[in-house]
Design a protein around this motif. Structure first.
Motif, PDB file in Angstrom:
ATOM      1  N   VAL A 171       0.852  -1.187   0.000  1.00 32.75           N
ATOM      2  CA  VAL A 171       0.000   0.000   0.000  1.00 32.75           C
ATOM      3  C   VAL A 171       0.888   1.238   0.000  1.00 32.75           C
ATOM      4  O   VAL A 171       1.616   1.497   0.959  1.00 32.75           O
ATOM      5  N   LEU A 172       0.811   2.010  -1.073  1.00 33.53           N
ATOM      6  CA  LEU A 172       1.619   3.221  -1.222  1.00 33.53           C
ATOM      7  C   LEU A 172       0.864   4.432  -0.692  1.00 33.53           C
ATOM      8  O   LEU A 172      -0.315   4.632  -1.006  1.00 33.53           O
ATOM      9  N   ILE A 173       1.545   5.243   0.107  1.00 29.60           N
ATOM     10  CA  ILE A 173       1.013   6.549   0.498  1.00 29.60           C
ATOM     11  C   ILE A 173       1.422   7.527  -0.586  1.00 29.60           C
ATOM     12  O   ILE A 173       2.598   7.845  -0.744  1.00 29.60           O
ATOM     13  N   ASP A 174       0.450   7.996  -1.347  1.00 30.31           N
ATOM     14  CA  ASP A 174       0.723   8.773  -2.555  1.00 30.31           C
ATOM     15  C   ASP A 174       0.489  10.260  -2.376  1.00 30.31           C
ATOM     16  O   ASP A 174       0.654  11.029  -3.319  1.00 30.31           O
ATOM     17  N   GLY A 175       0.094  10.690  -1.185  1.00 26.58           N
ATOM     18  CA  GLY A 175      -0.118  12.107  -0.948  1.00 26.58           C
ATOM     19  C   GLY A 175      -1.083  12.324   0.204  1.00 26.58           C
ATOM     20  O   GLY A 175      -1.692  11.377   0.726  1.00 26.58           O
ATOM     21  N   VAL A 176      -1.194  13.589   0.604  1.00 27.11           N
ATOM     22  CA  VAL A 176      -2.120  13.974   1.675  1.00 27.11           C
ATOM     23  C   VAL A 176      -2.921  15.184   1.188  1.00 27.11           C
ATOM     24  O   VAL A 176      -2.730  16.314   1.653  1.00 27.11           O
ATOM     25  N   PRO A 177      -3.822  14.968   0.229  1.00 26.73           N
ATOM     26  CA  PRO A 177      -4.600  16.084  -0.312  1.00 26.73           C
ATOM     27  C   PRO A 177      -5.850  16.371   0.524  1.00 26.73           C
ATOM     28  O   PRO A 177      -6.230  15.587   1.400  1.00 26.73           O
ATOM     29  N   THR A 178      -6.465  17.491   0.234  1.00 24.63           N
ATOM     30  CA  THR A 178      -7.784  17.798   0.765  1.00 24.63           C
ATOM     31  C   THR A 178      -8.774  17.739  -0.391  1.00 24.63           C
ATOM     32  O   THR A 178      -8.628  18.454  -1.387  1.00 24.63           O
TER      33      THR A 178
END
Length: 450
Positions: free
Chosen positions: A373-380
């Motif tokens: 599982v890749l963490i690809d960003g922390v967007p809103t």
């Protein structure tokens, strides 16, 4: 006394380490921790690590010292106190029971390694094999189930503690070859451990040669997981059979296989010695490829500058940055783990400080039950802060690289602590036939095709 010849491999355990000159530089409370913690988690070091990699003026904060030497806070405080008192009492029977109890609570086989990854052939379990992803089989040769030195974070620690019910191993490659012949979808074999590079070349050759046979043309890639590139680069330079080993690599490549050494480099200090750089050049000169990977670890490499140096120096020497992992949910995880948001910030900062040649690296990635599982960003998105996620690998075919989202949680350190964003009842790959409601945090997900 320590061996005067640094080119001769000599391991040290919790007893023999006391005969090295460096032992006198370790404070009393840290010596106690080496004794107590190493009864639960394995401890081994060697002369090269002691003499060349650890900065003894910085202990206990030197990253390689923390990477190699046990610390008290790697165990639960109550467990540590109980074990310490049992050691002092000399009650070996109760000590053994307590050690087993502590190990059983440390999730010795995460992500379904025993329950879902062990394959069968004609109704019988195939020894020493795991098969989680369709294309890749993991193989554990019994002669390679130790290392030149042990990492304190190691997620394969059960291989080294002498409990047979926690151990994977195969005495020969016969079962592997038979299994591969019935599974033409397998393109990759990862030889792992432990560390296969602990084996003599002649022994390693007995495991590799069968993979070069005409009946296994579908096996295109042979990977070897190794920490020797960091902990004992002499294996590729000055060991008595180092030349034979490099010629074996050349033979594998000449047979038409892609040979990749999955180099476990946890800190740039492991790349700084001249012999470590020489080892890399010698390996790549055979036609083999070295790919660099490591988890991001508190106390060791939770620093974007360390990753920047590691990746750029690796590329300069011919290695390919491959993975930044998240510390797995096993062993001394509480000591090393970082919030996922912090791991992502470290990755993003380091990634932004290197050239495109280093941006082959992927991460932070969790090797969880459903897959990588890749963490690809922390967007809103739509007013909600979320983790953008995707599966780089998956047990179930057809779902890799499909974006999905979890609620942002600044304290979460592993995938099973995340919940779906946008009020979704479950992640898209969870079993739709499962009972209504989401499993509680800390419990495995029931997945289609797992």
């Amino acid at each position: 006394m320590a061996d005067a010849d640094p080119a001769k491999y000599r391991p040290y355990n919790r007893s023999s380490i006391q005969r090295t000159p460096q032992w006198e530089r370790i404070p009393t409370e840290l010596r106690e921790a080496v004794d107590v913690v190493s009864h639960v988690l394995p401890f081994r070091t060697n002369q090269y690590v002691l003499d060349e990699l650890i900065d003894w003026d910085r202990i206990p904060d030197d990253p390689i010292f923390r990477l190699n030497f046990p610390h008290q806070s790697m165990l639960d405080p109550d467990d540590y106190a109980t074990l310490r008192d049992l050691l002092r009492s000399g009650d070996k029977q109760q000590l053994a029971k307590q050690i087993h109890l502590v190990r059983s609570r440390m999730n010795p086989h995460p992500a379904g390694q025993l329950t879902h990854n062990v394959p069968e052939l004609d109704g019988e379990v195939v020894p020493g094999i795991q098969h989680k992803y369709a294309e890749t089989v993991l193989f554990f040769p019994s002669a390679g189930q130790t290392c030149h030195a042990y990492c304190t974070f190691c997620f394969r620690w059960p291989q080294f503690v002498g409990e047979d019910d926690l151990h994977f191993a195969a005495r020969d490659a016969a079962g592997l070859v038979a299994y591969l012949k019935q599974h033409p979808e397998v393109t990759d074999v990862l030889i792992t451990g432990g560390d296969p590079m602990i084996m003599r070349t002649a022994t390693l050759e007995r495991y590799l040669e069968p993979l070069l046979s005409a009946g296994l043309d579908h096996v295109q890639n042979i990977r070897i997981g190794t920490k020797a590139v960091g902990y004992w680069p002499q294996r590729f330079v000055s060991d008595v059979d180092a030349g034979d080993l490099l010629r074996l690599f050349e033979r594998v490549v000449a047979a038409g296989k892609h040979l990749a050494l999955m180099g476990h480099y946890n800190h740039p200090a492991e790349l700084r010695p001249a012999i470590a750089q020489d080892a890399l050049r010698r390996i790549t000169a055979t036609g083999a490829v070295v790919r660099m990977q490591s988890p991001v670890l508190r106390h060791i490499n939770d620093d974007a500058d360390a990753w920047r140096e590691l990746w750029t120096q690796g590329v300069k020497l011919g290695a390919i940055p491959y993975y930044m992992f998240v510390e797995r949910d096993t062993g001394a995880r509480a000591y090393f783990e970082l919030p996922l948001a912090e791991a992502y910030d470290i990755f993003r900062t380091a990634y932004g400080a290197v050239s495109g040649l280093s941006r082959t690296v992927r991460g932070p990635s969790m090797s969880a039950f459903p897959g990588k599982v890749l963490i690809d960003g922390v967007p809103t998105i739509r007013g909600e802060k979320v983790f953008a996620l995707q599966l780089l690998q998956a047990r179930r075919g057809g779902i890799v690289r499909r974006p999905f989202y979890a609620r942002f949680d600044p304290t979460a350190t592993w995938f099973d602590q995340l919940v779906p964003a946008f009020e979704e009842p479950r992640f898209f790959f969870e079993d739709e036939t499962a009972a209504a409601g989401r499993p509680a945090p800390g419990r495995s997900l029931d997945l289609v095709g797992a």
